[in-house]
Enzyme design. Structure first.
Site, mmCIF file in Angstrom:
data_model
loop_
_atom_site.group_PDB
_atom_site.id
_atom_site.type_symbol
_atom_site.label_atom_id
_atom_site.label_comp_id
_atom_site.label_asym_id
_atom_site.label_seq_id
_atom_site.Cartn_x
_atom_site.Cartn_y
_atom_site.Cartn_z
ATOM 1 N N TYR A 115 -40.616 -17.882 -9.117
ATOM 2 C CA TYR A 115 -39.783 -16.822 -9.707
ATOM 3 C C TYR A 115 -38.885 -17.398 -10.808
ATOM 4 C CZ TYR A 115 -37.582 -12.207 -9.652
ATOM 5 O OH TYR A 115 -37.135 -10.954 -9.994
ATOM 6 N N LYS A 143 -31.614 -12.125 -12.087
ATOM 7 C CA LYS A 143 -31.455 -11.016 -11.139
ATOM 8 C C LYS A 143 -30.172 -11.159 -10.318
ATOM 9 C CE LYS A 143 -35.217 -8.500 -11.800
ATOM 10 N NZ LYS A 143 -35.174 -7.093 -12.263
#
Length: 254
Positions: A155, A162
């Protein structure tokens, strides 16, 4: 029963009929809301237009948050046509491929800044533009992922981005609470979308998460949409500022 009759909402981030934002748009419409949808550019338009037609969106507008004035033009049109807005869904995220596919410590300053601007700061820009249209209160909803809270393999750069987005939601919720405007991070499980395909070995990530989900089942865009529709209602007010998980319990497992 989720009731959004008489409500008007903006959905930003539909990529195609299988995207999370598309599932949310269908749920908003099924609950009775009138919608404005955006598309990134003319190349993306043919993929998004069928969703706009499906939900009967009277406003279908171009919006690339990187292009000066485009986001403002969307809100100008909503102001002129509707004069108010009851909720919005922010479902856009981007990082340059070369920065996404390297370790976070090797990401370039330019790539980090671009990812943060498009994926995070654009939410705050939308909140600022929506604020005068939400005189009777409203809901601001954005889409996050578990990688904001824990390290998720591959990720990479999107993890800290995020995390910043979720923090921005908390602060926006606090800033706007006195005006009856709520803000939510909708943290979803992995969904095989066009955007997710940019993450290295995403299919393997989906398999790992499916195996760790209590029911052995990944979440669908329809399930995510139903939860988003609830967050668009006043009934969700006590949850403002929260990260709301739509991942079939994955985040609860060790």
């Amino acid at each position: 029963m989720i009731d959004l009759k008489g409500k008007r909402g903006l959905v930003v981030g539909v990529a195609n009929e299988a995207s999370i934002a598309a599932g949310c748009a269908r749920a908003f419409r099924a609950a009775g809301a009138e919608l404005a949808l955006t598309f990134l550019n003319e190349k993306a338009r043919p993929w998004v237009e069928p969703v706009a037609q499906e939900v009967g969106a009277p406003l279908f507008l171009p919006c690339d948050v990187r292009e000066p004035g485009q986001l403002e033009a969307v809100f100008d049109r909503i102001t002129a046509e509707w004069g108010r807005l009851d909720f919005l869904l922010h479902a856009i995220a981007f990082a340059p491929r070369e920065d996404l596919h390297t370790s976070v410590v090797n990401a370039s300053a330019e790539g980090f800044a671009a990812a943060m601007d498009i994926s995070c700061h654009s939410f705050l820009r939308m909140a600022r533009l929506a604020r005068p249209l939400m005189q009777a209160g409203g809901s601001l909803i954005t889409v996050s992922f578990y990688g904001a809270d824990r390290v998720v393999e591959n990720y990479n750069l999107m993890g800290p981005v995020k995390a910043a987005l979720e923090a921005s939601v908390r602060y926006a919720a606090a800033d706007l609470a006195g005006e009856g405007i709520r803000a939510f991070s909708l943290s979803t499980g992995p969904v095989k979308t066009r955007a997710a395909s940019g993450i290295d070995r995403f299919d393997a990530l989906m398999d790992k998460i499916r195996a760790r989900t209590p029911a052995g089942k990944l979440v669908s865009i329809e399930e995510i949409g139903t939860l988003a529709a609830f967050l668009a209602t006043e009934a969700a007010s006590p949850m403002s500022g929260s990260v709301v998980y739509a991942d079939n319990g994955f985040h609860t497992t060790a």
